[in-house]
Write a protein that holds these residues in place. Structure first.
Motif, PDB file in Angstrom:
ATOM      1  N   SER A 139       0.049   9.031  -6.195  1.00 52.45           N
ATOM      2  CA  SER A 139      -0.035  10.103  -5.195  1.00 52.45           C
ATOM      3  C   SER A 139      -1.214  11.036  -5.446  1.00 52.45           C
ATOM      4  O   SER A 139      -1.646  11.757  -4.541  1.00 52.45           O
ATOM      5  N   TRP A 140      -1.761  11.037  -6.650  1.00 58.48           N
ATOM      6  CA  TRP A 140      -2.895  11.890  -6.998  1.00 58.48           C
ATOM      7  C   TRP A 140      -4.230  11.297  -6.548  1.00 58.48           C
ATOM      8  O   TRP A 140      -5.266  11.962  -6.631  1.00 58.48           O
ATOM      9  N   MET A 141      -4.207  10.065  -6.058  1.00 58.63           N
ATOM     10  CA  MET A 141      -5.445   9.378  -5.694  1.00 58.63           C
ATOM     11  C   MET A 141      -5.790   9.639  -4.229  1.00 58.63           C
ATOM     12  O   MET A 141      -4.928   9.535  -3.361  1.00 58.63           O
ATOM     13  N   PRO A 142      -7.052   9.980  -3.905  1.00 56.99           N
ATOM     14  CA  PRO A 142      -7.440  10.162  -2.502  1.00 56.99           C
ATOM     15  C   PRO A 142      -7.137   8.908  -1.683  1.00 56.99           C
ATOM     16  O   PRO A 142      -7.326   7.782  -2.165  1.00 56.99           O
ATOM     17  N   PRO A 143      -6.677   9.070  -0.435  1.00 55.57           N
ATOM     18  CA  PRO A 143      -6.264   7.902   0.371  1.00 55.57           C
ATOM     19  C   PRO A 143      -7.336   6.833   0.527  1.00 55.57           C
ATOM     20  O   PRO A 143      -7.031   5.635   0.455  1.00 55.57           O
ATOM     21  N   GLU A 144      -8.586   7.224   0.750  1.00 58.62           N
ATOM     22  CA  GLU A 144      -9.630   6.214   0.939  1.00 58.62           C
ATOM     23  C   GLU A 144      -9.871   5.428  -0.342  1.00 58.62           C
ATOM     24  O   GLU A 144     -10.117   4.221  -0.307  1.00 58.62           O
ATOM     25  N   MET A 145      -9.784   6.087  -1.484  1.00 58.36           N
ATOM     26  CA  MET A 145      -9.944   5.406  -2.760  1.00 58.36           C
ATOM     27  C   MET A 145      -8.785   4.449  -3.001  1.00 58.36           C
ATOM     28  O   MET A 145      -8.982   3.305  -3.439  1.00 58.36           O
ATOM     29  N   LEU A 146      -7.575   4.904  -2.701  1.00 53.82           N
ATOM     30  CA  LEU A 146      -6.400   4.055  -2.870  1.00 53.82           C
ATOM     31  C   LEU A 146      -6.511   2.802  -2.014  1.00 53.82           C
ATOM     32  O   LEU A 146      -6.241   1.687  -2.486  1.00 53.82           O
ATOM     33  N   LEU A 147      -6.923   2.966  -0.759  1.00 54.07           N
ATOM     34  CA  LEU A 147      -7.053   1.811   0.124  1.00 54.07           C
ATOM     35  C   LEU A 147      -8.099   0.841  -0.410  1.00 54.07           C
ATOM     36  O   LEU A 147      -7.880  -0.376  -0.415  1.00 54.07           O
ATOM     37  N   LEU A 195       0.836  -1.206   0.000  1.00 57.05           N
ATOM     38  CA  LEU A 195       0.000   0.000   0.000  1.00 57.05           C
ATOM     39  C   LEU A 195       0.871   1.256   0.000  1.00 57.05           C
ATOM     40  O   LEU A 195       0.553   2.241  -0.688  1.00 57.05           O
ATOM     41  N   TRP A 196       1.959   1.233   0.732  1.00 51.76           N
ATOM     42  CA  TRP A 196       2.875   2.380   0.756  1.00 51.76           C
ATOM     43  C   TRP A 196       3.440   2.650  -0.631  1.00 51.76           C
ATOM     44  O   TRP A 196       3.461   3.805  -1.086  1.00 51.76           O
ATOM     45  N   ARG A 197       3.874   1.604  -1.294  1.00 49.63           N
ATOM     46  CA  ARG A 197       4.437   1.786  -2.642  1.00 49.63           C
ATOM     47  C   ARG A 197       3.370   2.252  -3.627  1.00 49.63           C
ATOM     48  O   ARG A 197       3.637   3.089  -4.500  1.00 49.63           O
ATOM     49  N   ALA A 198       2.152   1.722  -3.480  1.00 43.07           N
ATOM     50  CA  ALA A 198       1.063   2.163  -4.348  1.00 43.07           C
ATOM     51  C   ALA A 198       0.752   3.632  -4.122  1.00 43.07           C
ATOM     52  O   ALA A 198       0.459   4.379  -5.070  1.00 43.07           O
ATOM     53  N   GLY A 199       0.826   4.076  -2.873  1.00 39.57           N
ATOM     54  CA  GLY A 199       0.594   5.479  -2.570  1.00 39.57           C
ATOM     55  C   GLY A 199       1.618   6.388  -3.216  1.00 39.57           C
ATOM     56  O   GLY A 199       1.300   7.510  -3.627  1.00 39.57           O
TER      57      GLY A 199
END
Length: 508
Positions: free
Chosen positions: A418-426, A410-414
């Motif tokens: 980086s342009w993606m909202p955190p809740e959407m990324l999760l 998840l850290w690497r995906a973030g």
């Protein structure tokens, strides 16, 4: 646009090694294992994958603590070992969860709970999950949540699973290994021959095709006896007890990421589990089912039972108008003549018929946690008729699960998105794991993900679900592949339906 699910259409009669009937967890598990052993496989499911029992579970990968009281030691040990295997195979959709078991005077005594948990910690060879311990319920996060009489309890580990996604991932893996997965395709006729089965399969548009297979795996869940009768004439004696399990979903009842397991005076237990960030899932029931299998819903009696059971423990109780959603499913349990529905075995059994022609293996019972071992045992029963490769699924990840640690992934995906909202990324990382790149594609911003359908649902995800995950309808997308239906307005379903129709595919 590719055919939904990534399968090309074929016509005429095809000779396969194995035809699997049923697209629940047992059917896709058998198809996946068989395809990986070099067998040619076709699986047909008359509706969507996981459209019944396998999407209506309590969504746990667990040994079944209460089964120890029924002396189901082999089942519990196997399930606990499988808990470790599955956690490694799909860490994006399966993750550890701590369960808090309050001690309530007048029910199971504390010494019995301690002994049961000690056995639970050791019987399955626990390796990666923390063990059980005492817990003080008068301190946060339990203080103010549970009723004042509950002063102490115990805490132990099990795992959560996105049940319908587990089914879909197994089907994807089977397809990637050469199996043909046919959704919304019903087996309407079976003819037995000395060396093969001849099956007539009918799709939703009425198109029929014939498949011939050297062996038949009947994994039709609640319909297993019906398929057996279709195949064998009068069929074997009825082996099923159909038991309905229902759940209610309410707004979040307590802080924290732990679950509760509540004891009831009738000897059953009810779970309260954090669900979809904003909700609490409460279930389940054990009610004998005798209705229409295509329309299973929660009954008023079950709603009252779950409200009262949770209300015995939560300080605030559960009001009926709090319920935002419900779901129900029928468990096809192997009939062991148990006096109570709650004590019928959750173990699995097989009926192999080789008399008078090609083999048919009918699958009875089972639980989602043990589907992989069930598949291994099923293929072991068919091995004399179908020479195949060795066992392989124990160490193989499921699609998207090719990672050592979800937090690091998840850290690497973030960093990459980086342009993606955190809740959407999760949400996307949890749903798709390492296949998130196929969902996002080359997009470098939200505006590059296509049409916006509300919340964090974009066209690129819809397209992925159709092309890769066999999705055909809004229900497939909003309620089985995801639970976005809980978070998005009702009009989203219509917009998704319109989008699907615009694609010009074969959507039911």
């Amino acid at each position: 646009m590719p055919s939904p699910g990534g399968c090309s259409r074929r016509t005429g009669a095809d000779l396969q090694d194995l035809l699997v009937i049923g697209g629940g967890i047992n059917g896709v598990g058998i198809a996946r294992d068989a395809a990986g052993r070099g067998l040619s496989v076709t699986l047909c499911e008359k509706e969507d994958l996981a459209s019944h029992t396998s999407s209506a579970s309590t969504k746990l990968i667990h040994g079944g603590l209460r089964y120890l009281e029924q002396y189901e030691f082999r089942l519990v040990a196997e399930a606990l070992r499988e808990r470790e295997v599955l956690l490694k195979a799909a860490p994006h959709i399966i993750w550890p969860l701590r369960f808090v078991l309050p001690h309530d005077k007048g029910l199971r005594p504390a010494w019995m709970l301690r002994i049961g948990l000690a056995l639970y910690d050791t019987i399955g060879g626990r390796r990666s999950l923390p063990g059980s311990r005492r817990v003080d319920l008068t301190k946060p996060p339990h203080r103010g949540v549970l009723q004042d009489r509950l002063r102490r309890g115990f805490e132990y580990s099990d795992c959560w699973v996105e049940d319908a996604r587990l089914v879909v991932l197994c089907a994807m893996d089977a397809r990637d290994r050469g199996a043909e997965i046919l959704v919304r395709t019903e087996c309407v006729a079976l003819e037995r021959h000395p060396t093969h089965w001849r099956a007539t399969l009918r799709s939703r548009d009425g198109t029929e095709r014939t498949v011939e297979a050297r062996a038949l795996a009947n994994a039709a869940g609640p319909w297993v006896d019906e398929v057996a009768r279709k195949a064998l004439g009068q069929g074997p004696p009825a082996r099923l007890r159909l038991v309905k399990g229902s759940h209610i979903i309410v707004p979040r009842k307590y802080p924290g990421q732990h679950a509760y397991i509540f004891q009831n005076g009738d000897g059953r237990v009810v779970f309260a589990i954090p669900y979809e960030r904003d909700f609490t899932l409460i279930g389940t029931t054990d009610q004998l089912f005798e209705g229409e299998l295509d329309s299973v819903t929660i009954s008023p009696e079950e709603v009252r039972y779950l409200r009262e059971a949770a209300g015995e423990y939560f300080r605030s109780g559960i009001a009926e108008d709090e319920i935002v959603a419900t779901y129900a499913g029928v468990r096809p349990l192997y009939e062991d003549n148990s006096a109570r529905n709650s004590t019928v075995t959750r173990d699995y059994a097989f009926e192999l018929d080789t008399q008078g022609g090609a083999p048919i293996l009918s699958v009875y019972g089972g639980k989602i946690t043990t589907f992989r071992k069930l598949a291994e045992h099923a293929l072991g029963r068919l091995a004399p008729q179908l020479p195949m490769g060795p066992k392989w699924t124990r160490t193989a990840p499921l699609p998207g699960g090719e990672m050592e640690d979800f937090a690091a992934f998840l850290w690497r995906a973030g960093e990459r998105f980086s342009w993606m909202p955190p809740e959407m990324l999760l949400r996307l990382a949890r749903a798709y794991g390492t296949r998130i790149d196929k969902v996002v594609g080359t997009a470098d911003g939200l505006d590059r993900l296509g049409d916006h359908f509300g919340g964090d649902l974009y066209e690129s995800e819809l397209r992925y679900l159709v092309e890769e995950e066999f999705a055909r309808t809004p229900q497939d997308i909003l309620w089985r592949r995801s639970k976005l239906g809980l978070h998005l307005p009702a009009e989203t379903e219509r917009r998704v339906a319109d989008w699907l129709n615009e694609q010009g595919g074969d959507f039911a």
